[in-house]
Design a protein around this motif. Structure first.
Motif, PDB file in Angstrom:
ATOM      1  N   LYS A 133       4.721  24.537   5.094  1.00  0.00           N
ATOM      2  CA  LYS A 133       4.461  25.966   4.956  1.00  0.00           C
ATOM      3  C   LYS A 133       5.551  26.770   5.670  1.00  0.00           C
ATOM      4  O   LYS A 133       6.040  27.772   5.157  1.00  0.00           O
ATOM      5  CB  LYS A 133       3.095  26.320   5.542  1.00  0.00           C
ATOM      6  CG  LYS A 133       2.701  27.763   5.306  1.00  0.00           C
ATOM      7  CD  LYS A 133       1.459  28.164   6.060  1.00  0.00           C
ATOM      8  CE  LYS A 133       0.249  27.405   5.593  1.00  0.00           C
ATOM      9  NZ  LYS A 133      -0.997  27.879   6.253  1.00  0.00           N
TER      10      LYS A 133
ATOM     11  N   ASN B  69       8.099  29.458   3.935  1.00  0.00           N
ATOM     12  CA  ASN B  69       8.215  30.829   4.432  1.00  0.00           C
ATOM     13  C   ASN B  69       9.664  31.170   4.754  1.00  0.00           C
ATOM     14  O   ASN B  69      10.123  32.273   4.470  1.00  0.00           O
ATOM     15  CB  ASN B  69       7.346  31.038   5.668  1.00  0.00           C
ATOM     16  CG  ASN B  69       5.872  31.056   5.329  1.00  0.00           C
ATOM     17  OD1 ASN B  69       5.489  31.217   4.169  1.00  0.00           O
ATOM     18  ND2 ASN B  69       5.041  30.867   6.334  1.00  0.00           N
TER      19      ASN B  69
ATOM     20  N   HIS C  22      11.503  31.737   1.517  1.00  0.00           N
ATOM     21  CA  HIS C  22      11.153  33.027   0.931  1.00  0.00           C
ATOM     22  C   HIS C  22      11.865  34.156   1.661  1.00  0.00           C
ATOM     23  O   HIS C  22      12.335  35.107   1.045  1.00  0.00           O
ATOM     24  CB  HIS C  22       9.634  33.250   0.956  1.00  0.00           C
ATOM     25  CG  HIS C  22       8.906  32.441  -0.062  1.00  0.00           C
ATOM     26  ND1 HIS C  22       9.129  32.554  -1.408  1.00  0.00           N
ATOM     27  CD2 HIS C  22       7.949  31.475   0.088  1.00  0.00           C
ATOM     28  CE1 HIS C  22       8.355  31.711  -2.051  1.00  0.00           C
ATOM     29  NE2 HIS C  22       7.631  31.037  -1.170  1.00  0.00           N
TER      30      HIS C  22
END
Length: 126
Positions: free
Chosen positions: A111, A115, A118
């Motif tokens: 995760k 992130n 992104h």
């Protein structure tokens, strides 16, 4: 994230943690980067980034799993039986808890990577 990758990161984290969590004896920046000035400093060159990220993943674990990871990597116990006795569970439970902790750490790290990707994409760096 594969368990082998998580174990590898945890081994490096343990070395980092036992080295007081500070650069494993290396400088945080090489000298020529310091000469170039502050604008040339890139956080990706920080050698502790991976260990800090791994530490953050461990800190997100429930207390039992956090304890299992710490006993596994930071104690002087030689085998799973000794580790299980140290935290007061049977060997089979210890192995199960460790496996679950690896799974949670792997999910947190995946995760975190998504992130970061992104963020990089949103700022037009890719």
């Amino acid at each position: 994230m594969e368990e082998a990758i998580v174990v590898s990161r945890l081994c490096r984290w343990a070395k980092w943690k036992l080295g007081s969590g500070r650069h494993l004896g290396f400088k945080s920046q090489v000298n020529f980067v310091r000469l170039a000035g502050e604008e040339a400093v890139c956080p990706d060159y920080d050698i502790d980034r991976e260990c800090i990220e791994t530490n953050d993943a461990i800190e997100q674990l429930p207390e039992l799993y956090k304890l299992v990871v710490r006993v596994e990597y930071l104690s002087e116990c030689r085998n799973d039986g000794e580790r299980a006795v140290r935290i007061g569970v049977c060997k089979r439970s210890f192995i199960s808890y460790r496996s679950t902790a690896y799974k949670y750490i792997g999910e947190f790290l995946m995760k975190s990577q998504r992130n970061r990707l992104h963020m990089v994409h949103d700022f037009g760096m890719i």
